[in-house]
Write an enzyme that holds these catalytic residues in place. Structure first.
Site, PDB file in Angstrom:
ATOM      1  CD  GLN A 171      -1.387  -0.216   3.642  1.00 51.39           C
ATOM      2  OE1 GLN A 171      -2.553   0.109   3.449  1.00 51.39           O
ATOM      3  NE2 GLN A 171      -0.980  -0.650   4.820  1.00 51.39           N
ATOM      4  CG  HIS A 193      -3.911   0.889  -0.243  1.00 51.38           C
ATOM      5  ND1 HIS A 193      -4.141   2.187   0.132  1.00 51.38           N
ATOM      6  CD2 HIS A 193      -4.651   0.132   0.593  1.00 51.38           C
ATOM      7  CE1 HIS A 193      -4.986   2.221   1.154  1.00 51.38           C
ATOM      8  NE2 HIS A 193      -5.310   0.976   1.455  1.00 51.38           N
ATOM      9  CG  ASP A 235      -9.210   0.569   0.374  1.00 48.75           C
ATOM     10  OD1 ASP A 235     -10.389   0.947   0.198  1.00 48.75           O
ATOM     11  OD2 ASP A 235      -8.809   0.091   1.450  1.00 48.75           O
ATOM     12  CD  GLU A 270      -9.377  -3.260   0.454  1.00 44.28           C
ATOM     13  OE1 GLU A 270      -9.441  -3.293   1.697  1.00 44.28           O
ATOM     14  OE2 GLU A 270      -8.310  -3.417  -0.177  1.00 44.28           O
ATOM     15  CG  ASP A 304     -11.415  -3.155   4.651  1.00 46.46           C
ATOM     16  OD1 ASP A 304     -11.650  -3.691   5.749  1.00 46.46           O
ATOM     17  OD2 ASP A 304     -10.535  -2.294   4.518  1.00 46.46           O
ATOM     18  CD  GLN A 326      -8.072  -5.873   4.400  1.00 45.01           C
ATOM     19  OE1 GLN A 326      -7.132  -5.652   5.161  1.00 45.01           O
ATOM     20  NE2 GLN A 326      -8.662  -4.911   3.728  1.00 45.01           N
ATOM     21  CE  LYS A 328      -8.602  -2.834   8.101  1.00 41.52           C
ATOM     22  NZ  LYS A 328      -8.177  -2.595   6.716  1.00 41.52           N
ATOM     23  CB  CYS A 358      -0.536   1.243   7.860  1.00 39.70           C
ATOM     24  SG  CYS A 358      -1.948   2.285   8.290  1.00 39.70           S
TER      25      CYS A 358
END
Length: 417
Positions: A171, A193, A235, A270, A304, A326, A328, A358
């Site tokens: 990303q 991303h 995304d 996404e 997501d 995803q 997560k 992140c």
């Protein structure tokens, strides 16, 4: 039992916690900060440094194995747990979880997770606690069995030992162009991303976004090595729905046009829209997927928001409400549930993407690698942070080390046999 003490150490996440609603509502970015008042409960400003909490399990041979707790960048949004509070999580872990850990059989990963994560007053533990403690328990089981974390997952879920790496997705953060170049030069499998999280970045009728998609494709052909052909994954944080409209047919039409603008590339989109609840998200994403499939589009929908826990993953997978889910990791909770989620997606012939945030740490990223490789997920996120180089090296190197160990183990077994 094998655990004789539990240690806690406050730490940092690798990025920042951001108030998604405030950013979506038009907060102005000034350098690295956002100007304006936060709107999501728990945020004292729109962007705050990510915090984490390490949990260490002291084993009877005095080895200490660690895991890291944290929440995702956009905490409190899309049905997620609220902003991470180190003091509250530390107190809960000390009072409730630590005594349980002293009484588990740490050599049995799934069983020890089940015992440690029993509800408290009919309430599930914070998912950050499950995530961090499960990392430590997975490392404990690996240490006690003198094996890798991946082999523990394979053993407990009756999976064959993996032989293949998992494609890595990077990303970009806001440093889009520079980071795209880094990804291309390093031949990242899936990119970039793009962080398309505001009207300014998406543009009127999505034109700014479309131009960026075309630029990434062109740049890949310009500076990529011969034969390099990544998947393009963007995304958009719900901005197709916000700008184009919330009708699934219109959203699918727009996505098809974007895919047609980059012929020859596979395109992942996404979070095209946020329909406000998991139920509405499942229903409407399934309609978007159906339209794209009927048109044989090269675009794939990735879910997501509104798909957080294992049960959420089950609903999307069974309804075919995404081409790629995803998973997560901090939102799913226990790494045992991440493994279950990948297996569930595969059983339903839906793509499994082991993601995360992140805001994570090197320890959580490395543990995620072992689960991703063991379950042979379709792709996994390079994490933590937004800098590309660090995340790609942490995840990529851990994969390579793991596969080298598994290959060595396999060769030894064949020699003995």
């Amino acid at each position: 039992m094998q655990i004789k003490d539990v240690l806690l150490a406050p730490g940092n996440g690798a990025f920042f916690y951001d108030d998604q609603e405030a950013i979506r509502s038009g907060a102005i970015q000034d350098g690295f900060i956002y100007i304006g008042a936060p709107t999501t409960p728990g945020f004292e400003s729109i962007r705050i440094p990510a915090s984490s909490l390490s949990v260490g399990l002291v084993l009877t041979d005095d080895t200490v194995v660690w895991g890291d707790m944290m929440n995702v960048q956009y905490s409190g949004a899309g049905g997620r747990d609220p902003l991470f509070d180190t003091n509250q999580i530390s107190d809960l872990t000390s009072r409730v979880v630590a005594p349980r850990l002293l009484d588990v059989d740490a050599s049995r990963f799934r069983n020890s997770c089940a015992k440690a994560f029993e509800p408290v007053e009919h309430q599930r533990l914070p998912l950050a606690v499950e995530y961090g403690v499960s990392q430590a328990l997975l490392r404990a089981a690996a240490h006690l069995h003198r094996t890798t974390m991946a082999e523990i997952v394979c053993s407990e879920f009756n999976l064959p030992l993996p032989t293949c790496r998992v494609p890595i997705y990077c990303q970009s953060g806001d440093a889009r162009e520079i980071n795209v170049d880094k990804m291309i030069l390093k031949a990242v499998d899936v990119l970039p991303h793009g962080l398309i999280n505001s009207r300014q970045k998406f543009g009127v009728n999505g034109q700014t976004f479309v131009e960026f998609v075309k630029w990434v494709a062109t740049r890949t052909l310009e500076i990529g090595r011969p034969g390099y052909h990544p998947v393009l994954h963007f995304d958009v944080y719900g901005w197709i729905g916000l700008e184009i409209g919330m009708e699934p047919q219109r959203i699918a039409d727009f996505i098809c046009r974007v895919a047609e603008s980059v012929p020859g590339f596979s395109l992942n989109i996404e979070s095209p829209a946020d329909f406000g609840s998991t139920e509405a998200q499942v229903e409407n994403y399934a309609r978007i997927v159906s339209v794209l499939d009927n048109r044989a589009s090269s675009a794939r929908i990735v879910v997501d928001e509104r798909c957080n826990t294992l049960e959420d993953v089950r609903r999307f997978a069974e309804a075919k409400a995404a081409h790629l889910v995803q998973i997560k990791t901090p939102d799913v909770g226990s790494l045992a549930d991440t493994a279950r989620a990948v297996i569930l997606c595969k059983d339903n012939k839906v793509g499994a993407y082991v993601g995360g945030s992140c805001t994570e740490t090197d320890l959580s990223a490395q543990a995620s690698v072992h689960v991703s490789v063991a379950t042979q997920a379709d792709m996994m996120l390079a994490k933590p942070g937004m800098g590309v180089d660090e995340a790609f090296s942490i995840v990529g190197n851990e994969q390579n080390r793991l596969l080298a160990m598994l290959n060595c183990r396999r060769a030894q077994t064949e020699t003995v046999g």
